[in-house]
Design an enzyme around this catalytic site. Structure first.
Site, PDB file in Angstrom:
ATOM      1  N   VAL A 112       0.860  -1.180   0.000  1.00 51.75           N
ATOM      2  CA  VAL A 112       0.000   0.000   0.000  1.00 51.75           C
ATOM      3  C   VAL A 112       0.896   1.230   0.000  1.00 51.75           C
ATOM      4  O   VAL A 112       1.818   1.335   0.815  1.00 51.75           O
ATOM      5  CB  VAL A 112      -0.929   0.026   1.230  1.00 51.75           C
ATOM      6  CG1 VAL A 112      -1.868   1.232   1.165  1.00 51.75           C
ATOM      7  CG2 VAL A 112      -1.722  -1.269   1.340  1.00 51.75           C
ATOM      8  N   CYS A 113       0.660   2.155  -0.933  1.00 50.00           N
ATOM      9  CA  CYS A 113       1.351   3.432  -0.991  1.00 50.00           C
ATOM     10  C   CYS A 113       2.867   3.235  -1.005  1.00 50.00           C
ATOM     11  O   CYS A 113       3.400   2.515  -1.834  1.00 50.00           O
ATOM     12  CB  CYS A 113       0.900   4.302   0.175  1.00 50.00           C
ATOM     13  SG  CYS A 113       1.316   6.048   0.004  1.00 50.00           S
ATOM     14  N   SER A 114       3.595   3.841  -0.057  1.00 45.67           N
ATOM     15  CA  SER A 114       5.054   3.767  -0.065  1.00 45.67           C
ATOM     16  C   SER A 114       5.583   2.389   0.296  1.00 45.67           C
ATOM     17  O   SER A 114       6.792   2.153   0.197  1.00 45.67           O
ATOM     18  CB  SER A 114       5.647   4.811   0.892  1.00 45.67           C
ATOM     19  OG  SER A 114       5.266   4.531   2.229  1.00 45.67           O
ATOM     20  N   THR A 132       2.465   3.327  -7.064  1.00 44.01           N
ATOM     21  CA  THR A 132       2.522   3.859  -5.705  1.00 44.01           C
ATOM     22  C   THR A 132       1.865   5.235  -5.727  1.00 44.01           C
ATOM     23  O   THR A 132       1.279   5.637  -6.742  1.00 44.01           O
ATOM     24  CB  THR A 132       3.974   3.933  -5.200  1.00 44.01           C
ATOM     25  OG1 THR A 132       3.977   4.297  -3.806  1.00 44.01           O
ATOM     26  CG2 THR A 132       4.788   4.937  -5.990  1.00 44.01           C
TER      27      THR A 132
END
Length: 334
Positions: A112-114, A132
């Site tokens: 998730v994300c970073s 991302t």
């Protein structure tokens, strides 16, 4: 991708907890699993480089198990993102080393994300489509120059690797993974429970056909919609729909339009068309075979259904998806 539960019927999910972790990156996907656990049991392991760490001001996380030498039969490894200002370099490095050696044991890996940056540092993204947060895309390209970095999408899936754009999209990605492993029936129930639009494809900003017209509280209509979504290829008729919803046919016709903005038969048509699109994109089946699988009498009827809701022809749509896929493969030299 096909995943089946362990002998006791449960699916094992391991979640990596790292200092600086974004709360919703963890809690959003976890809530999807929690809502699904009513019908599909899960074993969730919380692992990380620290047994506890400060989190969200005065709160802290504890009871975190050490990073294991082996994941065993792990159906999903989840890697949430972290706030850059709150990261701890030693912990990050330890997680990267662990991911490099152990993460490939999992049947599927999700970031998730970073969290995708950790996968990049571990060398797990070469030749894979990934994404991302939009502010981190250039950083991702630098860390994984051989990855197929995607933008303008909420998540990607590539051979058991799931990456998402950030924060709330972790929920969408977990719903997508859950659809892959347990099917639409449970996931529709989860999305309703969480009051969400069910996203079916990371490449399409929002494709909520499985929950279109569900912003109402009539449990009889919800029950009928659940049945249609779970088995769109069944031989549906208005009389059968009326029995499923415990209504008379005339009342069902009027009530369905009133609550959803479309007729019950149009709802069925949209569900079947979405399933046909999915099969066209993910298989080499002929249109005739796809028509049979989605509950349409023949290829001619499938084309007529297509013309009601789509521009062009099924063949043109399929060729465009194939060209898009080929273009992504060509990017491997980047």
């Amino acid at each position: 991708m096909e995943t089946r539960a362990a002998g006791d019927g449960s699916l094992r999910v391991s979640i990596v907890l790292v200092p600086g972790m974004v709360p919703l990156d963890l809690v959003g996907p976890w809530q999807v699993l929690r809502s699904a656990s009513i019908r599909q049991p899960f074993e969730i392991d919380f692992i990380g480089p620290r047994s506890q760490f400060d989190w969200m001001g005065p709160l802290s996380l504890s009871g975190i198990a050490p990073l294991p030498d082996s994941l065993g039969d792990c159906h999903l490894l989840l890697v949430p993102g972290q706030y850059r200002a709150a990261m701890e370099a030693d912990a990050q490095d330890e997680v990267v080393r662990w991911l490099r050696s152990v993460a490939p044991q999992a049947r599927a890996v999700m970031s998730v994300c970073s969290g995708t940056l950790l996968l990049a540092q571990a060398g797990l993204l070469d030749g894979r489509r990934c994404t991302t947060h939009h502010q981190l895309l250039d950083r991702l390209r630098c860390l994984a120059p051989r990855a197929l970095v995607q933008q303008d999408c909420i998540f990607t899936e590539d051979r058991g690797l799931f990456t998402s754009a950030g924060i709330s999209t972790g929920i969408d990605t977990m719903l997508h993974w859950l659809t892959r492993v347990v099917g639409h029936d449970i996931v529709v129930t989860v999305a309703r429970d969480m009051v969400l639009y069910l996203r079916r494809s990371g490449q399409e900003p929002q494709l909520g056909v499985w929950l279109t017209g569900r912003n109402h509280v009539d449990q009889r209509i919800h029950r009928l919609q659940d049945r249609i979504a779970a088995a769109p290829a069944d031989t549906w008729s208005m009389s059968l729909m009326a029995r499923e919803s415990a209504m008379g046919e005339r009342h069902l016709r009027r009530r369905f339009v009133e609550l959803t903005g479309m007729s019950a038969l149009d709802y069925l048509a949209r569900i079947r068309l979405q399933l046909a699109r999915q099969l066209m994109q993910e298989s080499s089946l002929s249109l005739a075979a796809i028509a049979e699988k989605v509950g349409v009498s023949d290829e001619h009827q499938l084309r007529r259904l297509w013309q009601r809701f789509e521009a062009g022809t099924p063949a043109q749509w399929r060729r465009q998806r194939q060209r898009d896929s080929s273009a992504q493969d060509a990017c491997r030299v980047c």
